[in-house]
Motif scaffolding. Structure first.
Motif, PDB file in Angstrom:
ATOM      1  N   HIS A  80       0.921  -1.331  -0.044  1.00 13.55           N
ATOM      2  CA  HIS A  80      -0.037   0.122  -0.050  1.00 13.55           C
ATOM      3  C   HIS A  80       0.521   1.080  -0.131  1.00 13.55           C
ATOM      4  N   GLY A  81       0.127   2.372  -0.418  1.00  9.08           N
ATOM      5  CA  GLY A  81       0.781   3.670  -0.372  1.00  9.08           C
ATOM      6  C   GLY A  81       0.730   4.457   0.659  1.00  9.08           C
ATOM      7  N   GLY A  82       1.120   5.767   0.693  1.00 10.67           N
ATOM      8  CA  GLY A  82       0.811   6.606   1.931  1.00 10.67           C
ATOM      9  C   GLY A  82       2.350   6.999   2.518  1.00 10.67           C
ATOM     10  N   GLY A  83       3.218   7.386   1.398  1.00  6.72           N
ATOM     11  CA  GLY A  83       4.483   8.039   1.798  1.00  6.72           C
ATOM     12  C   GLY A  83       5.199   7.277   2.740  1.00  6.72           C
ATOM     13  N   PHE A  84       5.099   5.931   2.956  1.00  7.46           N
ATOM     14  CA  PHE A  84       5.596   5.064   3.953  1.00  7.46           C
ATOM     15  C   PHE A  84       5.331   5.504   5.387  1.00  7.46           C
ATOM     16  N   ASP A 113       1.029  -5.256   5.562  1.00 12.60           N
ATOM     17  CA  ASP A 113       0.870  -4.494   6.373  1.00 12.60           C
ATOM     18  C   ASP A 113       2.142  -4.099   7.167  1.00 12.60           C
ATOM     19  N   TYR A 114       3.038  -3.523   6.454  1.00 11.88           N
ATOM     20  CA  TYR A 114       4.650  -3.480   7.086  1.00 11.88           C
ATOM     21  C   TYR A 114       4.533  -2.239   8.247  1.00 11.88           C
ATOM     22  N   ARG A 115       5.474  -1.930   8.639  1.00 15.20           N
ATOM     23  CA  ARG A 115       5.536  -0.883   9.749  1.00 15.20           C
ATOM     24  C   ARG A 115       6.046   0.252   9.165  1.00 15.20           C
ATOM     25  N   ARG A 116       5.436   1.308   9.655  1.00 17.25           N
ATOM     26  CA  ARG A 116       5.717   2.463   9.069  1.00 17.25           C
ATOM     27  C   ARG A 116       6.443   3.608   9.647  1.00 17.25           C
ATOM     28  N   ALA A 117       6.898   4.620   8.928  1.00 17.90           N
ATOM     29  CA  ALA A 117       7.691   5.598   9.445  1.00 17.90           C
ATOM     30  C   ALA A 117       6.796   6.736  10.238  1.00 17.90           C
ATOM     31  N   PRO A 118       7.172   7.546  10.928  1.00 15.31           N
ATOM     32  CA  PRO A 118       8.486   7.688  11.559  1.00 15.31           C
ATOM     33  C   PRO A 118       9.110   6.772  12.629  1.00 15.31           C
ATOM     34  N   GLU A 119       7.847   6.139  13.220  1.00 13.17           N
ATOM     35  CA  GLU A 119       8.302   5.408  14.490  1.00 13.17           C
ATOM     36  C   GLU A 119       9.113   4.231  14.198  1.00 13.17           C
ATOM     37  N   HIS A 120       9.082   3.621  12.726  1.00 15.04           N
ATOM     38  CA  HIS A 120       9.848   2.860  12.223  1.00 15.04           C
ATOM     39  C   HIS A 120      10.676   3.102  10.954  1.00 15.04           C
ATOM     40  N   PRO A 121      11.396   4.042  10.939  1.00 16.04           N
ATOM     41  CA  PRO A 121      11.823   4.711   9.474  1.00 16.04           C
ATOM     42  C   PRO A 121      12.602   3.431   8.785  1.00 16.04           C
ATOM     43  N   LEU A 122      12.440   3.884   7.456  1.00 18.50           N
ATOM     44  CA  LEU A 122      13.129   3.026   6.413  1.00 18.50           C
ATOM     45  C   LEU A 122      14.583   3.131   6.479  1.00 18.50           C
ATOM     46  N   ASP A 217      10.470  15.426  -1.959  1.00 16.20           N
ATOM     47  CA  ASP A 217      11.975  15.066  -1.322  1.00 16.20           C
ATOM     48  C   ASP A 217      12.154  15.355   0.005  1.00 16.20           C
ATOM     49  N   LYS A 218      11.290  16.259   0.918  1.00 13.86           N
ATOM     50  CA  LYS A 218      11.190  16.241   2.232  1.00 13.86           C
ATOM     51  C   LYS A 218      10.732  15.159   2.972  1.00 13.86           C
ATOM     52  N   LEU A 219       9.752  14.596   2.372  1.00 11.43           N
ATOM     53  CA  LEU A 219       9.144  13.411   2.984  1.00 11.43           C
ATOM     54  C   LEU A 219       9.917  12.325   3.005  1.00 11.43           C
ATOM     55  N   TRP A 220      10.664  12.002   1.870  1.00  9.33           N
ATOM     56  CA  TRP A 220      11.486  11.021   1.616  1.00  9.33           C
ATOM     57  C   TRP A 220      12.638  10.909   2.629  1.00  9.33           C
ATOM     58  N   VAL A 221      13.372  12.019   2.964  1.00 10.18           N
ATOM     59  CA  VAL A 221      14.394  12.023   4.058  1.00 10.18           C
ATOM     60  C   VAL A 221      13.754  11.895   5.402  1.00 10.18           C
ATOM     61  N   HIS A 224      13.030   8.471   5.770  1.00  9.71           N
ATOM     62  CA  HIS A 224      14.406   7.739   5.689  1.00  9.71           C
ATOM     63  C   HIS A 224      15.551   8.542   6.054  1.00  9.71           C
ATOM     64  N   PRO A 225      15.653   8.920   7.238  1.00  9.87           N
ATOM     65  CA  PRO A 225      16.690   9.902   7.847  1.00  9.87           C
ATOM     66  C   PRO A 225      18.267   9.480   7.435  1.00  9.87           C
ATOM     67  N   SER A 226      18.505   8.156   7.459  1.00 11.09           N
ATOM     68  CA  SER A 226      19.872   7.851   7.190  1.00 11.09           C
ATOM     69  C   SER A 226      20.113   7.804   5.778  1.00 11.09           C
ATOM     70  N   SER A 227      19.058   8.160   5.000  1.00  7.96           N
ATOM     71  CA  SER A 227      19.294   8.060   3.272  1.00  7.96           C
ATOM     72  C   SER A 227      20.263   8.992   2.797  1.00  7.96           C
ATOM     73  N   SER A 228      20.963   8.793   1.512  1.00  5.85           N
ATOM     74  CA  SER A 228      21.962   9.708   1.270  1.00  5.85           C
ATOM     75  C   SER A 228      21.205  10.697   0.487  1.00  5.85           C
ATOM     76  N   GLY A 229      20.117  10.898   0.373  1.00  3.56           N
ATOM     77  CA  GLY A 229      19.418  12.024  -0.364  1.00  3.56           C
ATOM     78  C   GLY A 229      18.357  11.595  -1.290  1.00  3.56           C
ATOM     79  N   SER A 230      18.102  12.609  -2.292  1.00  2.00           N
ATOM     80  CA  SER A 230      17.037  12.186  -3.057  1.00  2.00           C
ATOM     81  C   SER A 230      17.610  11.356  -4.393  1.00  2.00           C
ATOM     82  N   ASP A 231      19.095  11.274  -4.580  1.00  8.17           N
ATOM     83  CA  ASP A 231      19.592  10.277  -5.639  1.00  8.17           C
ATOM     84  C   ASP A 231      19.951   8.951  -4.707  1.00  8.17           C
TER      85      ASP A 231
END
Length: 319
Positions: A80-84, A113-122, A217-221, A224-231
């Protein structure tokens, strides 16, 4: 004097989600749930199953009105969707959509039914989804404990399907299949509906809506706070060195004319076709429509047409 609302917030995505200083999360939409049932109009049956009690990972399963163990059906694994961050497999929008798709295509479905951010970040949602995929695959032998999967599924015809963030997950699960394999299962294809992909540099007309791109882009980070960014290759799949190793042989990308993410869907289709992957990628565009319109207006002509196209895609190579 009490703090103002603004001072109490550390993150805010209007109409979507807030995070307060104390860490509490307010989801502003996607909170409704419905129980599994037998749908009186279609006869589609659903039930919830626990996959991993330690993490509370679960899924909702669907079978058509007249399942037949002597005529096993394709399986779709739905994300399912919902921006994670919002929605669940029990949300009315997803429950109703899966009922319609299972009835139309006469297939079996597993909605994760995967766990969701921000409680469970990517990458938690990716890892949960992979655990669910492997759980599904375990039923290709007699070892799996879920009878609906053992009795009614043709494991040579498995598909990953998702919308928005769920389409992002579906793609990344197909990359894992291509990289690691999936014993007992043939992943035939996947359907990416309005996929939530991004990238540092705008593509196509994306640059004409920079506010929307900044939000995306802001929602992605945020998720996923440990992401390398939009790329990050998880978000911009074209940057993935394994892009051409996608573990299926056909892909249907669905986009909507008025959706900010339209450009990323077209870009994905173009780059995948040139990547050396070797499969067939198709695209379907709904004119005049916005993001995930089919979930909110499922009886409109474009939604009905898209449902039929997805159902055909899931069955076109099935005798």
């Amino acid at each position: 004097m009490a703090s103002s609302t603004a001072e109490e917030l550390i993150h805010e995505f209007p109409y979507f989600l807030r995070v307060n200083k104390d860490g509490s999360v307010q989801r502003l939409t996607g909170n409704d749930i419905v129980p599994p049932s037998t749908n009186p109009d279609t006869g589609v049956q659903s039930k919830d199953v626990v996959i991993d009690p330690e993490t509370d990972l679960s899924a909702r399963l669907y079978i058509p009105k007249t399942p037949n163990p002597n005529h096993k059906r394709p399986l779709l694994v739905y994300f399912h969707g919902g921006g994670f961050c919002i929605e669940t497999a029990s949300s009315p929008t997803y429950h109703n959509y899966l009922i319609s798709l299972v009835a139309e295509a006469n297939i079996v479905a597993v909605s994760v039914d995967y766990r969701r951010a921000p409680e469970h970040p990517l990458p938690v949602a990716y890892d949960d989804s992979w655990a669910a995929v492997k759980w599904v695959a375990s039923h290709s032998t007699s070892n799996g404990g879920e009878v609906w999967l053992r009795h009614y599924v043709d494991f040579d015809h498995v598909f990953f399907v998702g919308d928005s963030a769920g389409a992002n997950i579906a793609h990344n699960m197909a990359i894992r299949v291509g990289s690691y394999g999936l014993d007992g299962v043939k992943l035939v294809g996947m359907v990416l509906i309005h996929p939530y992909f991004g990238g540092k540099d705008p593509t196509g007309s994306e640059g004409t809506n920079m506010m929307g791109k900044v939000f995306s882009d802001k929602l992605w980070v945020f998720a996923h706070p440990s992401s390398s960014g939009s790329d990050d290759p998880l978000f911009n799949p074209v940057m993935d060195s394994n892009f051409s190793n996608l573990g299926c042989n056909k892909v249907l990308v669905c986009v909507a004319e008025k959706d900010l993410l339209r450009e990323r869907g077209w870009y994905y289709k173009e780059k995948l076709g040139k990547s050396g992957w070797g499969g067939v990628v198709e695209i379907m565009e709904a004119m005049g429509e916005n993001h995930v319109f089919h979930l909110f207006n499922p009886t409109c002509d474009n939604a009905v047409t898209m449902l039929g196209r997805v159902a055909s895609f899931l069955n076109e190579d099935k005798a």
